[in-house]
Scaffold this motif. Structure first.
Motif, PDB file in Angstrom:
ATOM      1  N   TYR A  31     -21.491   8.791  -7.976  1.00  9.89           N
ATOM      2  CA  TYR A  31     -20.981   9.783  -7.280  1.00  9.89           C
ATOM      3  C   TYR A  31     -20.305   7.861  -6.581  1.00  9.89           C
ATOM      4  CZ  TYR A  31     -21.759  13.919  -5.881  1.00  9.89           C
ATOM      5  OH  TYR A  31     -22.496  14.951  -5.802  1.00  9.89           O
ATOM      6  N   SER A  32     -18.723   7.274  -7.020  1.00  6.93           N
ATOM      7  CA  SER A  32     -18.039   6.778  -6.864  1.00  6.93           C
ATOM      8  C   SER A  32     -17.870   5.687  -5.780  1.00  6.93           C
ATOM      9  CB  SER A  32     -17.148   6.020  -8.445  1.00  6.93           C
ATOM     10  OG  SER A  32     -16.429   4.999  -7.665  1.00  6.93           O
ATOM     11  N   HIS A  33     -18.160   4.383  -5.386  1.00  6.83           N
ATOM     12  CA  HIS A  33     -17.248   3.764  -3.603  1.00  6.83           C
ATOM     13  C   HIS A  33     -15.640   4.509  -4.398  1.00  6.83           C
ATOM     14  CE1 HIS A  33     -16.572   0.765  -6.618  1.00  6.83           C
ATOM     15  NE2 HIS A  33     -15.512  -0.059  -5.479  1.00  6.83           N
ATOM     16  N   THR A  34     -15.010   4.364  -5.252  1.00  8.59           N
ATOM     17  CA  THR A  34     -13.684   4.322  -5.304  1.00  8.59           C
ATOM     18  C   THR A  34     -13.341   5.927  -5.271  1.00  8.59           C
ATOM     19  OG1 THR A  34     -13.384   3.273  -7.014  1.00  8.59           O
ATOM     20  CG2 THR A  34     -11.385   4.370  -6.813  1.00  8.59           C
ATOM     21  N   PHE A  35     -12.401   6.348  -4.382  1.00  7.04           N
ATOM     22  CA  PHE A  35     -12.013   7.579  -3.497  1.00  7.04           C
ATOM     23  C   PHE A  35     -10.327   8.218  -3.891  1.00  7.04           C
ATOM     24  CE2 PHE A  35     -15.053   6.672  -1.219  1.00  7.04           C
ATOM     25  CZ  PHE A  35     -15.891   7.879  -1.063  1.00  7.04           C
ATOM     26  N   ASP A  36     -10.387   9.742  -4.606  1.00  4.88           N
ATOM     27  CA  ASP A  36      -8.399  10.304  -4.515  1.00  4.88           C
ATOM     28  C   ASP A  36      -8.347  10.107  -3.385  1.00  4.88           C
ATOM     29  OD1 ASP A  36      -7.149  11.430  -4.480  1.00  4.88           O
ATOM     30  OD2 ASP A  36      -7.505  11.989  -6.775  1.00  4.88           O
ATOM     31  N   ALA A  37      -7.377   9.987  -2.503  1.00  4.83           N
ATOM     32  CA  ALA A  37      -7.516  10.191  -0.939  1.00  4.83           C
ATOM     33  C   ALA A  37      -7.180  11.577  -0.702  1.00  4.83           C
ATOM     34  CB  ALA A  37      -6.305   9.387  -0.933  1.00  4.83           C
ATOM     35  N   ARG A  38      -6.625  12.054  -2.057  1.00  3.04           N
ATOM     36  CA  ARG A  38      -5.960  13.479  -1.945  1.00  3.04           C
ATOM     37  C   ARG A  38      -7.237  14.603  -1.690  1.00  3.04           C
ATOM     38  NH1 ARG A  38      -2.363  13.216  -7.105  1.00  3.04           N
ATOM     39  NH2 ARG A  38      -4.615  12.471  -7.764  1.00  3.04           N
ATOM     40  N   LEU A  39      -8.272  14.363  -2.955  1.00  4.42           N
ATOM     41  CA  LEU A  39      -9.316  15.659  -2.558  1.00  4.42           C
ATOM     42  C   LEU A  39     -10.317  14.993  -1.687  1.00  4.42           C
ATOM     43  CD1 LEU A  39      -9.920  15.648  -6.068  1.00  4.42           C
ATOM     44  CD2 LEU A  39      -8.026  17.011  -5.056  1.00  4.42           C
TER      45      LEU A  39
ATOM     46  N   GLY B 129       0.632  -0.750  -0.276  1.00  2.00           N
ATOM     47  CA  GLY B 129       0.065  -0.319   0.233  1.00  2.00           C
ATOM     48  C   GLY B 129       0.574   1.393   0.219  1.00  2.00           C
ATOM     49  N   GLU B 130       2.119   1.389   0.467  1.00  2.00           N
ATOM     50  CA  GLU B 130       3.088   1.707   0.613  1.00  2.00           C
ATOM     51  C   GLU B 130       4.028   2.891  -0.875  1.00  2.00           C
ATOM     52  OE1 GLU B 130       4.539   5.918   2.083  1.00  2.00           O
ATOM     53  OE2 GLU B 130       3.231   4.455   3.098  1.00  2.00           O
ATOM     54  N   GLN B 131       4.223   1.333  -1.112  1.00  2.00           N
ATOM     55  CA  GLN B 131       4.310   1.814  -2.339  1.00  2.00           C
ATOM     56  C   GLN B 131       3.815   2.373  -3.508  1.00  2.00           C
ATOM     57  OE1 GLN B 131       4.863  -1.840  -3.901  1.00  2.00           O
ATOM     58  NE2 GLN B 131       5.451  -1.839  -6.349  1.00  2.00           N
ATOM     59  N   LEU B 132       2.114   2.259  -3.626  1.00  2.00           N
ATOM     60  CA  LEU B 132       1.052   2.288  -4.610  1.00  2.00           C
ATOM     61  C   LEU B 132       1.131   3.789  -3.798  1.00  2.00           C
ATOM     62  CD1 LEU B 132      -0.518  -0.723  -4.679  1.00  2.00           C
ATOM     63  CD2 LEU B 132       0.615  -0.230  -5.939  1.00  2.00           C
ATOM     64  N   ALA B 133       1.159   3.858  -2.725  1.00  2.00           N
ATOM     65  CA  ALA B 133       1.416   5.454  -2.582  1.00  2.00           C
ATOM     66  C   ALA B 133       1.671   6.358  -3.187  1.00  2.00           C
ATOM     67  CB  ALA B 133       0.443   5.570  -1.278  1.00  2.00           C
ATOM     68  N   GLN B 134       2.936   6.130  -2.852  1.00  2.00           N
ATOM     69  CA  GLN B 134       4.274   6.801  -3.547  1.00  2.00           C
ATOM     70  C   GLN B 134       3.941   7.030  -5.112  1.00  2.00           C
ATOM     71  OE1 GLN B 134       7.996   5.459  -1.697  1.00  2.00           O
ATOM     72  NE2 GLN B 134       7.350   5.639   0.516  1.00  2.00           N
ATOM     73  N   GLN B 135       3.434   5.909  -5.474  1.00  2.00           N
ATOM     74  CA  GLN B 135       3.520   5.458  -6.696  1.00  2.00           C
ATOM     75  C   GLN B 135       2.206   6.792  -7.784  1.00  2.00           C
ATOM     76  OE1 GLN B 135       4.035   1.515  -8.013  1.00  2.00           O
ATOM     77  NE2 GLN B 135       6.046   1.576  -7.678  1.00  2.00           N
ATOM     78  N   SER B 136       1.311   7.146  -6.355  1.00  2.00           N
ATOM     79  CA  SER B 136       0.094   8.036  -7.239  1.00  2.00           C
ATOM     80  C   SER B 136       0.413   8.878  -6.456  1.00  2.00           C
ATOM     81  CB  SER B 136      -1.344   7.073  -7.452  1.00  2.00           C
ATOM     82  OG  SER B 136      -0.544   7.073  -5.385  1.00  2.00           O
ATOM     83  N   ASP B 137       1.405   9.187  -5.847  1.00  2.00           N
ATOM     84  CA  ASP B 137       1.282  10.770  -5.466  1.00  2.00           C
ATOM     85  C   ASP B 137       0.289  10.587  -4.348  1.00  2.00           C
ATOM     86  OD1 ASP B 137       3.980  11.567  -6.268  1.00  2.00           O
ATOM     87  OD2 ASP B 137       2.442  11.941  -8.481  1.00  2.00           O
ATOM     88  N   GLY B 138      -0.108   9.769  -3.871  1.00  2.00           N
ATOM     89  CA  GLY B 138      -0.907   9.770  -2.554  1.00  2.00           C
ATOM     90  C   GLY B 138      -1.998   9.452  -2.675  1.00  2.00           C
ATOM     91  N   ALA B 139      -2.613   9.557  -4.281  1.00  2.00           N
ATOM     92  CA  ALA B 139      -4.044   9.286  -4.893  1.00  2.00           C
ATOM     93  C   ALA B 139      -4.655   7.871  -3.944  1.00  2.00           C
ATOM     94  CB  ALA B 139      -4.437   9.176  -5.894  1.00  2.00           C
ATOM     95  N   PHE B 140      -3.867   6.222  -4.157  1.00  2.00           N
ATOM     96  CA  PHE B 140      -3.825   5.381  -3.652  1.00  2.00           C
ATOM     97  C   PHE B 140      -3.334   5.867  -2.234  1.00  2.00           C
ATOM     98  CE2 PHE B 140      -3.183   1.468  -2.167  1.00  2.00           C
ATOM     99  CZ  PHE B 140      -3.328   0.303  -2.839  1.00  2.00           C
ATOM    100  N   ASP B 141      -4.617   5.145  -0.741  1.00  2.00           N
ATOM    101  CA  ASP B 141      -4.245   5.111   0.381  1.00  2.00           C
ATOM    102  C   ASP B 141      -5.051   4.341   1.255  1.00  2.00           C
ATOM    103  OD1 ASP B 141      -3.923   5.746   2.988  1.00  2.00           O
ATOM    104  OD2 ASP B 141      -3.328   8.556   2.187  1.00  2.00           O
ATOM    105  N   LEU B 142      -4.285   3.264   2.219  1.00  2.00           N
ATOM    106  CA  LEU B 142      -5.065   2.091   2.772  1.00  2.00           C
ATOM    107  C   LEU B 142      -5.575   2.478   4.618  1.00  2.00           C
ATOM    108  CD1 LEU B 142      -1.984   0.045   2.928  1.00  2.00           C
ATOM    109  CD2 LEU B 142      -4.131  -0.860   1.293  1.00  2.00           C
ATOM    110  N   THR B 143      -5.106   3.893   3.900  1.00  2.00           N
ATOM    111  CA  THR B 143      -6.234   5.216   5.465  1.00  2.00           C
ATOM    112  C   THR B 143      -7.405   5.429   4.696  1.00  2.00           C
ATOM    113  OG1 THR B 143      -5.633   7.089   4.826  1.00  2.00           O
ATOM    114  CG2 THR B 143      -3.881   5.164   6.376  1.00  2.00           C
ATOM    115  N   VAL B 144      -8.326   5.043   4.215  1.00  2.00           N
ATOM    116  CA  VAL B 144      -9.611   6.092   3.669  1.00  2.00           C
ATOM    117  C   VAL B 144     -10.906   5.407   4.141  1.00  2.00           C
ATOM    118  CG1 VAL B 144      -8.467   6.704   1.241  1.00  2.00           C
ATOM    119  CG2 VAL B 144      -9.506   4.055   1.491  1.00  2.00           C
ATOM    120  N   GLU B 145     -10.663   4.626   5.253  1.00  2.00           N
ATOM    121  CA  GLU B 145     -11.297   4.027   5.847  1.00  2.00           C
ATOM    122  C   GLU B 145     -12.434   4.871   6.203  1.00  2.00           C
ATOM    123  OE1 GLU B 145     -14.141   0.900   7.091  1.00  2.00           O
ATOM    124  OE2 GLU B 145     -12.778   0.828   6.122  1.00  2.00           O
ATOM    125  N   PRO B 146     -12.357   6.227   6.442  1.00  2.00           N
ATOM    126  CA  PRO B 146     -13.457   7.267   7.585  1.00  2.00           C
ATOM    127  C   PRO B 146     -13.965   8.159   6.385  1.00  2.00           C
ATOM    128  CG  PRO B 146     -11.477   7.677   9.257  1.00  2.00           C
ATOM    129  CD  PRO B 146     -11.061   6.223   7.639  1.00  2.00           C
TER     130      PRO B 146
END
Length: 332
Positions: free
Chosen positions: A253-261, A99-116
């Motif tokens: 509104y999709s279930h897929t989130f951009d964590a940066r936004l 998850g950290e690898q994917l977060a760094q590669q996507s500049d934070g768009a992918f993020d494992l902490t989007v549960e809230p």
């Protein structure tokens, strides 16, 4: 960033077996279902043993990664306050690293902490209803999101803020890989394993043909096979916005989130399917590419030589295009 409900998005077209040589088991898992098809040989394991091993592995995945059962290790960690640590099994820490690898590669768009965020918008386990939150609630929730608040210390997962992790974007792919490796260790050489829509195929069917996988056209009214592929040795994962969404004031509104936004993605990409030797990485990359969208996702896939098929909405239907790396996947 939760994955689409993919049962039916990737349809296994296994064909007919010869006698009792083609075995099939299935059942519920992770809020959806699993299916295992394999060629049974005289020297291979009995179907009862295969079922026991499959269900043991899937039960372990549920106990470690589920956000829908209060006794899972993930939910125990999510309840911890800031500046806390919890011992975790090796594969949980492995998925945090992925998850950290994917977060760094996507500049934070992918993020494992989007549960809230999932809960706030109505897609998570603590959701009350699907709705667009007000600006104040969104701002407050975003303070509890950020992969940078996680760290691994030895065999412990730690957090310096009250973040909550959600592994649904990669856990099913990981489960498929575990199942495949275990069945291979038992002596099964030819198999197709699917869990919640993520799948991997290895070898051939009893008649000597490859396992076939159908990519479904991304429609929410009925299932239509867009393309049928012969797959061997690849994990397959699709992410899309057409099975798990809500509409408010004419906006989808999709279930897929951009964590940066802190918001669901909004673009014309309807679905993206990724093929990778690792089903875990196919799972993660399909989510990452869908978050990035049709242009940035396509550029990312080319840069990282990802085998992927993008399906984009246009005025009169859909347009599909595949990356150069996709050419090595289809065995037909």
């Amino acid at each position: 960033m939760r994955k689409a409900v993919l049962t039916g998005v990737l349809l296994s077209l296994a064909g007919c077996g010869q006698g009792d040589s083609l075995e099939r088991i299935s059942g519920p898992t992770m809020g959806s279902s699993y299916t295992v098809q394999y060629v049974r040989t005289p020297w291979g394991p009995a179907p009862e043993q295969v079922r026991r091993e499959v269900e043991r592995i899937l039960e372990g995945i549920d106990k470690r990664f589920s956000t829908y059962r209060s006794d899972s290790l993930t939910e125990a960690f999510n309840r911890l306050p800031a500046n806390s640590c919890q011992p975790m099994p090796a594969d949980v820490l492995e998925l945090v690293r992925v998850g950290e690898q994917l977060a760094q590669q996507s500049d934070g768009a992918f993020d494992l902490t989007v549960e809230p965020l999932l809960d706030l918008w109505g897609f998570g386990p603590q959701s009350r209803s699907e709705k667009v939150p007000d600006a104040q609630a969104l701002a407050a929730t975003r303070q509890r999101v950020g992969h940078g608040h996680l760290r691994i210390v030895g065999e412990q997962l730690c957090k310096d803020a009250p973040v909550e992790v959600d592994f649904n974007s990669i856990a099913a792919g990981h489960a498929v890989d575990l199942l495949v490796e275990r069945l291979k260790a038992l002596g099964v050489a030819d198999l197709l394993v699917e869990a919640t829509g993520e799948l991997k195929a290895i070898g051939r069917k009893p008649d000597g043909s490859h396992w076939n996988v159908a990519l479904e056209l991304p429609r929410d009214d009925r299932q239509i096979a867009q393309q049928v592929l012969a797959v061997d040795g690849f994990g397959v994962s699709t992410s899309g916005d057409y099975r798990n969404y809500f509409e408010e004031n004419g906006q989808r509104y999709s279930h897929t989130f951009d964590a940066r936004l802190g918001k669901p993605v909004k673009h014309d990409l309807a679905a993206v399917t990724v093929f990778d030797r690792s089903t875990l990485m196919a799972d993660g990359y399909s989510t990452l590419l869908f978050i990035l969208g049709p242009e940035r996702g396509w550029e990312f896939a080319l840069q990282h030589e990802i085998a992927a098929v993008f399906v984009t909405r246009v005025a009169d239907g859909f347009v599909s295009r595949s990356t150069p790396a996709f050419a090595q996947v289809n065995k037909q």
